[in-house]
Design a protein around this motif. Structure first.
Motif, PDB file in Angstrom:
ATOM      1  N   HIS A  33       0.822  -1.208   0.000  1.00 21.50           N
ATOM      2  CA  HIS A  33       0.000   0.000   0.000  1.00 21.50           C
ATOM      3  C   HIS A  33       0.859   1.262   0.000  1.00 21.50           C
ATOM      4  CE1 HIS A  33      -3.833  -1.973   0.136  1.00 21.50           C
ATOM      5  NE2 HIS A  33      -3.467  -2.685   1.171  1.00 21.50           N
ATOM      6  N   SER A  34       2.004   1.231   0.679  1.00 24.96           N
ATOM      7  CA  SER A  34       2.872   2.411   0.680  1.00 24.96           C
ATOM      8  C   SER A  34       3.495   2.626  -0.694  1.00 24.96           C
ATOM      9  CB  SER A  34       3.958   2.288   1.747  1.00 24.96           C
ATOM     10  OG  SER A  34       4.915   1.313   1.388  1.00 24.96           O
ATOM     11  N   GLN A  36       2.194   1.574  -3.539  1.00 29.68           N
ATOM     12  CA  GLN A  36       1.086   1.872  -4.442  1.00 29.68           C
ATOM     13  C   GLN A  36       0.774   3.367  -4.450  1.00 29.68           C
ATOM     14  OE1 GLN A  36      -2.558   0.004  -3.232  1.00 29.68           O
ATOM     15  NE2 GLN A  36      -3.376  -0.021  -5.301  1.00 29.68           N
ATOM     16  N   ASP A  37       0.958   4.027  -3.332  1.00 33.57           N
ATOM     17  CA  ASP A  37       0.647   5.447  -3.219  1.00 33.57           C
ATOM     18  C   ASP A  37       1.762   6.357  -3.732  1.00 33.57           C
ATOM     19  OD1 ASP A  37      -1.801   4.815  -2.147  1.00 33.57           O
ATOM     20  OD2 ASP A  37      -1.102   4.958  -0.070  1.00 33.57           O
ATOM     21  N   ASP A  38       2.958   5.802  -3.973  1.00 33.84           N
ATOM     22  CA  ASP A  38       4.080   6.613  -4.467  1.00 33.84           C
ATOM     23  C   ASP A  38       3.815   7.085  -5.888  1.00 33.84           C
ATOM     24  OD1 ASP A  38       5.435   6.261  -2.126  1.00 33.84           O
ATOM     25  OD2 ASP A  38       6.870   4.805  -2.918  1.00 33.84           O
TER      26      ASP A  38
END
Length: 62
Positions: A33-34, A36-38
């Protein structure tokens, strides 16, 4: 069903948060998730634009 419990989609998940597999799964989900948000780096976006330009020029040549 020993230490695993079936989900509705057929995958198995660990029952206990103390289970090492549950800890690994949780950390992998958090990492995914981290990432994916980049945002995508500009160099990567530039390469994608170049690829699109080459592909469209090849299609026009055919």
């Amino acid at each position: 069903m020993n230490n695993l419990e079936k989900q509705t989609d057929g995958r198995k998940t660990p029952k206990s948060a103390e289970d090492p597999n549950a800890q690994i799964a949780s950390k992998l989900r958090a990492f995914y998730h981290s990432v994916q948000d980049d945002a995508l780096p500009q160099k990567f976006l530039d390469l994608l634009e170049k690829l699109d330009a080459v592909e469209s020029s090849v299609q026009r040549a055919e």
